[in-house]
Design an enzyme around this catalytic site. Structure first.
Site, PDB file in Angstrom:
ATOM      1  N   ARG A  75       0.833  -1.205   0.000  1.00  0.00           N
ATOM      2  CA  ARG A  75       0.000   0.000   0.000  1.00  0.00           C
ATOM      3  C   ARG A  75       0.868   1.256   0.000  1.00  0.00           C
ATOM      4  O   ARG A  75       0.583   2.224  -0.719  1.00  0.00           O
ATOM      5  CB  ARG A  75      -0.917  -0.009   1.231  1.00  0.00           C
ATOM      6  N   HIS A  79       0.915   4.285  -2.861  1.00  0.00           N
ATOM      7  CA  HIS A  79       0.688   5.681  -2.492  1.00  0.00           C
ATOM      8  C   HIS A  79       1.890   6.557  -2.851  1.00  0.00           C
ATOM      9  O   HIS A  79       1.728   7.759  -3.085  1.00  0.00           O
ATOM     10  CB  HIS A  79       0.383   5.782  -0.999  1.00  0.00           C
ATOM     11  N   ASN A 107      -3.215   9.637   3.802  1.00  0.00           N
ATOM     12  CA  ASN A 107      -2.018   8.858   4.132  1.00  0.00           C
ATOM     13  C   ASN A 107      -1.804   8.662   5.627  1.00  0.00           C
ATOM     14  O   ASN A 107      -0.896   7.936   6.042  1.00  0.00           O
ATOM     15  CB  ASN A 107      -0.776   9.527   3.532  1.00  0.00           C
ATOM     16  N   HIS A 207      -5.370  -6.095  -2.325  1.00  0.00           N
ATOM     17  CA  HIS A 207      -6.255  -6.181  -1.160  1.00  0.00           C
ATOM     18  C   HIS A 207      -6.446  -7.612  -0.683  1.00  0.00           C
ATOM     19  O   HIS A 207      -7.170  -7.840   0.288  1.00  0.00           O
ATOM     20  CB  HIS A 207      -7.624  -5.571  -1.497  1.00  0.00           C
TER      21      HIS A 207
END
Length: 377
Positions: A75, A79, A107, A207
């Site tokens: 993740r 980002h 974040n 995910h």
């Protein structure tokens, strides 16, 4: 009484520098062939021959101690890449003069274990090869290696990135997918970065590991609408379990649940099997299963794990090349994963640099004095 004028002048100078550099870096990241062509698999073979060994040891120790590190790092990597490119800018901490990416609201829920594994790896590599390995390369390889440790596909990672000089929270909004976004918004974010709908759905397969905080999907399981308390796209029994697990999320903001209720610690295609059954956690998960543009790929990956692995690996490799920095004008090798050199200082004239030294700016920021610059014409 202390004279506050010099300090005010320092603040003004730094703000002007940061505004100038931040505005120059506000464009969306691009994957240019000229940038990626200067990268290579064996980039550190001579300058830091134990790079892979050191990094592998650090991430193995971290994953064994904290099994959620793999999902967290995937993740963090996403980002990082979708804002200013694969440049480690997400790792930089804020200063009194700049609010960094990691402090943008979206974040704030990034798991600390992902940052920690990069810090540990950078520390170990600095001891072996000072000022050689970039934090951006560490994050890119760590994401790949942690993925394989939990059963995911291996893909090649080209090396030689520099660390970005700019990290601004203001550049984050609109560039990262949010948990409740509609399909149009999700597709647009990835399309701007050159990713197809198929690649977007493949990347969403991350995910299948990791977890989500209850506050990120609470609107779907509590007071969904005037007539329904729960989003009907959720399996009713699953929604009830989520409501029970997240009952105290308002007072305990750290409450979270695993993204894949069936195989939470294994990277596989179970995520796509779960979605049509209403077992997605986030609103965006349900969107993938219900939008006609994305559902075919959900079904395809749910039936064929080998195909999912191949597409996911290709998409991750593409993501790792997004907006890479290879020029010293755009990047550097940070000595700390969390601290960047004074942004834009290389473009300041020797006279202005001397003025900054006089006010103690480099010393205040913990930067080494570059006295050689004072000899420039």
């Amino acid at each position: 009484m202390e004279d506050k004028k010099p300090r005010a002048m320092v603040s003004l100078l730094l703000c002007l520098i940061l505004i100038q550099i931040s505005s120059a870096a506000s464009a969306a990241p691009t994957s240019s062939s000229s940038s990626s062509s200067s990268l290579s698999i064996d980039y550190y073979s001579k300058s830091c021959p134990r790079f892979e060994q050191i990094l592998q040891q650090v991430i193995t120790d971290k994953q064994i101690t904290t099994p959620t590190t793999a999902g967290a790092t995937l993740r963090l990597f996403l980002h990082d890449c979708l804002v200013t490119g694969s440049d480690g800018s997400i790792l930089i901490t804020s200063t009194p003069f700049n609010v960094a990416e990691r402090d943008a609201d979206i974040n704030l829920s990034l798991p600390g274990d992902a940052f920690d594994v990069v810090v540990r790896a950078k520390t170990a590599l600095e001891l072996a090869c000072p000022s050689v390995v970039s934090c951006a390369d560490i994050l890119a390889v760590a994401a790949r290696d942690l993925l394989t440790m939990v059963g995911g596909p291996y893909y090649p990672v080209l090396l030689g990135r520099l660390d970005g000089l700019v990290s601004a929270a203001s550049s984050v909004e609109g560039n990262l997918p949010r948990p409740a976004m509609a399909a149009d918004q999700l597709i647009s974010i990835f399309a701007r970065n050159g990713f197809s709908v198929r690649e977007m759905v493949a990347l969403s397969g991350a995910h299948t590991v990791g977890f989500s905080h209850c506050k990120e999907f609470s609107s779907g399981i509590y007071n969904y609408s005037a007539s329904m308390s729960v989003d009907p796209r959720y399996n009713p029994r699953f929604a009830a379990a989520l409501r029970n697990a997240c009952a105290n999320y308002v007072t305990v903001s750290s409450l979270s649940v695993v993204n894949d209720v069936m195989t939470p610690n294994k990277f596989d295609n179970q995520y796509y099997v779960n979605l049509p059954r209403g077992l997605g956690v986030l609103g965006s998960d349900h969107t993938l299963a219900n939008d006609p543009r994305t559902r075919p790929f959900v079904d395809m990956y749910g039936k064929d794990q080998e195909l999912f692995f191949r597409d996911f690996g290709n998409a991750m490799q593409k993501l790792s090349l997004l907006g890479v920095k290879v020029s010293k004008k755009d990047g550097e090798i940070r000595r700390s994963s969390q601290l960047a050199t004074l942004q834009g200082i290389e473009d300041i004239s020797p006279k202005v640099y001397l003025w900054l030294v006089g006010f103690g700016v480099p010393e205040a920021l913990g930067l080494p004095l570059d006295l050689g610059r004072l000899d420039e014409p």
